[in-house]
Structures are given as C-alpha cells and as structure tokens.
Design a protein around this motif. Structure first.
Motif, mmCIF file in Angstrom:
data_model
loop_
_atom_site.group_PDB
_atom_site.id
_atom_site.type_symbol
_atom_site.label_atom_id
_atom_site.label_comp_id
_atom_site.label_asym_id
_atom_site.label_seq_id
_atom_site.Cartn_x
_atom_site.Cartn_y
_atom_site.Cartn_z
ATOM 1 N N GLY A 123 77.411 43.262 -15.804
ATOM 2 C CA GLY A 123 76.669 42.026 -15.939
ATOM 3 C C GLY A 123 75.258 42.116 -15.378
ATOM 4 N N ARG A 124 75.068 42.875 -14.321
ATOM 5 C CA ARG A 124 73.743 43.060 -13.723
ATOM 6 C C ARG A 124 73.151 44.419 -14.081
ATOM 7 N NH1 ARG A 124 71.619 39.033 -10.959
ATOM 8 N NH2 ARG A 124 72.991 37.771 -9.707
ATOM 9 N N HIS A 125 74.012 45.438 -14.091
ATOM 10 C CA HIS A 125 73.568 46.793 -14.395
ATOM 11 C C HIS A 125 74.781 47.608 -14.839
ATOM 12 C CE1 HIS A 125 75.352 48.089 -10.590
ATOM 13 N NE2 HIS A 125 74.742 47.068 -10.015
ATOM 14 N N ASP A 126 74.522 48.798 -15.320
ATOM 15 C CA ASP A 126 75.615 49.679 -15.722
ATOM 16 C C ASP A 126 76.172 50.403 -14.502
ATOM 17 O OD1 ASP A 126 75.462 49.133 -18.507
ATOM 18 O OD2 ASP A 126 73.696 50.411 -18.625
ATOM 19 N N VAL A 127 77.429 50.802 -14.611
ATOM 20 C CA VAL A 127 78.104 51.541 -13.551
ATOM 21 C C VAL A 127 78.722 52.784 -14.178
ATOM 22 C CG1 VAL A 127 79.979 51.477 -11.846
ATOM 23 C CG2 VAL A 127 78.616 49.423 -12.270
ATOM 24 N N LEU A 128 78.456 53.949 -13.569
ATOM 25 C CA LEU A 128 79.066 55.191 -14.021
ATOM 26 C C LEU A 128 80.451 55.304 -13.400
ATOM 27 C CD1 LEU A 128 76.090 57.683 -13.535
ATOM 28 C CD2 LEU A 128 76.708 56.392 -15.587
ATOM 29 N N VAL A 129 81.445 55.573 -14.202
ATOM 30 C CA VAL A 129 82.798 55.801 -13.699
ATOM 31 C C VAL A 129 83.024 57.305 -13.768
ATOM 32 C CG1 VAL A 129 85.253 55.315 -13.989
ATOM 33 C CG2 VAL A 129 83.551 53.566 -14.578
ATOM 34 N N VAL A 130 83.312 57.884 -12.600
ATOM 35 C CA VAL A 130 83.444 59.335 -12.481
ATOM 36 C C VAL A 130 84.853 59.676 -12.022
ATOM 37 C CG1 VAL A 130 82.538 61.383 -11.305
ATOM 38 C CG2 VAL A 130 81.000 59.497 -11.874
ATOM 39 N N GLU A 131 85.468 60.635 -12.698
ATOM 40 C CA GLU A 131 86.772 61.149 -12.274
ATOM 41 C C GLU A 131 86.528 62.043 -11.064
ATOM 42 O OE1 GLU A 131 90.817 61.529 -12.319
ATOM 43 O OE2 GLU A 131 89.701 60.393 -13.807
ATOM 44 N N TYR A 132 87.029 61.627 -9.888
ATOM 45 C CA TYR A 132 86.788 62.341 -8.637
ATOM 46 C C TYR A 132 88.092 62.414 -7.841
ATOM 47 C CZ TYR A 132 85.024 63.191 -3.911
ATOM 48 O OH TYR A 132 84.811 63.709 -2.653
ATOM 49 N N HIS A 133 88.648 63.600 -7.715
ATOM 50 C CA HIS A 133 89.913 63.808 -6.983
ATOM 51 C C HIS A 133 91.002 62.852 -7.471
ATOM 52 C CE1 HIS A 133 88.410 66.691 -3.979
ATOM 53 N NE2 HIS A 133 87.273 66.005 -4.067
ATOM 54 N N ASN A 134 91.174 62.788 -8.772
ATOM 55 C CA ASN A 134 92.185 61.936 -9.414
ATOM 56 C C ASN A 134 92.014 60.456 -9.119
ATOM 57 O OD1 ASN A 134 93.505 64.121 -10.690
ATOM 58 N ND2 ASN A 134 94.528 64.600 -8.756
ATOM 59 N N LYS A 135 90.788 60.066 -8.778
ATOM 60 C CA LYS A 135 90.456 58.657 -8.568
ATOM 61 C C LYS A 135 89.230 58.329 -9.386
ATOM 62 C CE LYS A 135 92.161 58.581 -3.832
ATOM 63 N NZ LYS A 135 91.806 58.409 -2.431
ATOM 64 N N ARG A 136 88.964 57.034 -9.495
ATOM 65 C CA ARG A 136 87.773 56.582 -10.216
ATOM 66 C C ARG A 136 86.694 56.229 -9.203
ATOM 67 N NH1 ARG A 136 88.831 54.016 -15.568
ATOM 68 N NH2 ARG A 136 87.386 52.398 -14.910
ATOM 69 N N LEU A 137 85.628 56.997 -9.192
ATOM 70 C CA LEU A 137 84.473 56.728 -8.339
ATOM 71 C C LEU A 137 83.465 55.947 -9.169
ATOM 72 C CD1 LEU A 137 82.694 57.207 -5.811
ATOM 73 C CD2 LEU A 137 82.012 59.388 -6.832
#
Length: 168
Positions: A123-137
């Motif tokens: 809504g304000r800006h984009d967010v990068l979703v990164v696969e990091y150690h089997n989690k979503r960063l």
C-alpha cells in the motif's frame, strides 16, 4: 505472449457495460487505450477484450469493451485481474518490470541471503520477499534498504536493520 498485471475489475458503472478498473500500475496508461486489447483472467482462462472507451472517474478507470456494451455481459467479470501484453510496454533505459527481479539474489555484507520469491505491494511501497533459511524475510523495497541493483546480473545489494536476520 508474456503478460503483466495492470489492475483488477472492482465493479460496474451504469448500464452500458462500463467496468471499473482499479490500478496502481505504472503502465496502465499504455494499456488502457481505445482499440487496444487487454486480457481478463476469468474461470482460469485468459480472455482478450478490445477497449471501446475509457475515462477516469474518482479513483478508477471506467472501461467499456467492444461487443460487451451491456452491464449484463460484464458484471460476471467483477473481481477479475486485468493483464496487458508486456512486449507493448516501452521502458526507459533504467526501467524494468518488478517481475524481472523475481529470482534475483539478495546480497548482504558480501553474502548471498537468498533469492526474491515474490514482490508484495503493501500500500505504501513494495516489499521483497526472500527465501532465507526456510523462512520468508521481508525487505522493504525502498532506498534505505536497497544499496545497489544489478538487474542484468540478477543481484540486489541490501542494507538491513539489526535483528532482521540472525547473524550467528
């Protein structure tokens, strides 16, 4: 043909078959042109529609489709995503599509953290979703976090706040 999402049909307007398209796309003005073909995803099928008219009203584009100039023919498309032919969009030299960074490696302190698996608009800006150690960063896609982008080589160098990742 590769397509980019430019918006979503959020309602109908009047009885003459105009649909309300809500869009945050930078390319919506390239796509929503009278005579141009756009695509709706309806019941898992991609369907082409030729634009008969377009105007802007409040926060939405009001668009009528050729051969669909009746509310009874278009109301079933409410909720459908709207797409455009990616090849028809002219980008400036330094511009790129957000889809082009899916798969880009995220570099932090000379280490690869992972790859971009998704880009979310919060809504304000984009967010990068990164696969990091089997989690979503989740990394805000703003200048404070993005130090360098090398889209041609599929790499993005980031700066993170303390506590965003475990640095053990």
């Amino acid at each position: 043909m590769e397509k980019i999402k430019i918006g979503k049909i959020v309602g109908c307007h009047a009885l003459k078959g105009e649909v309300k398209i809500r869009s945050k796309s930078d390319f919506v003005d390239d796509a929503l042109v009278v005579g141009q073909t756009i695509y709706l995803q309806y019941n898992k099928q991609t369907m082409p529609f030729t634009i008969a008219s377009k105007r802007f009203h409040k926060t939405n584009y009001l668009v009528a489709f050729k051969d669909h100039l009746d509310i009874n023919l278009v109301e079933k498309y409410i909720g459908c995503p709207v797409f455009f032919d990616k090849a028809k969009v002219e980008l400036d030299k330094e511009e790129y599509f957000l889809d082009d960074i899916i798969g880009a490696q995220i570099i932090y302190k000379d280490n690869v953290l992972g790859s971009v698996i998704e880009v979310i608009d919060n809504g304000r800006h984009d967010v990068l979703v990164v696969e990091y150690h089997n989690k979503r960063l989740m990394i805000p896609y703003v200048d404070a976090f993005i130090l360098e982008e090398d889209i041609d080589n599929n790499k993005i160098v980031v700066e993170l706040l303390e506590g965003m990742i475990d640095e053990d």
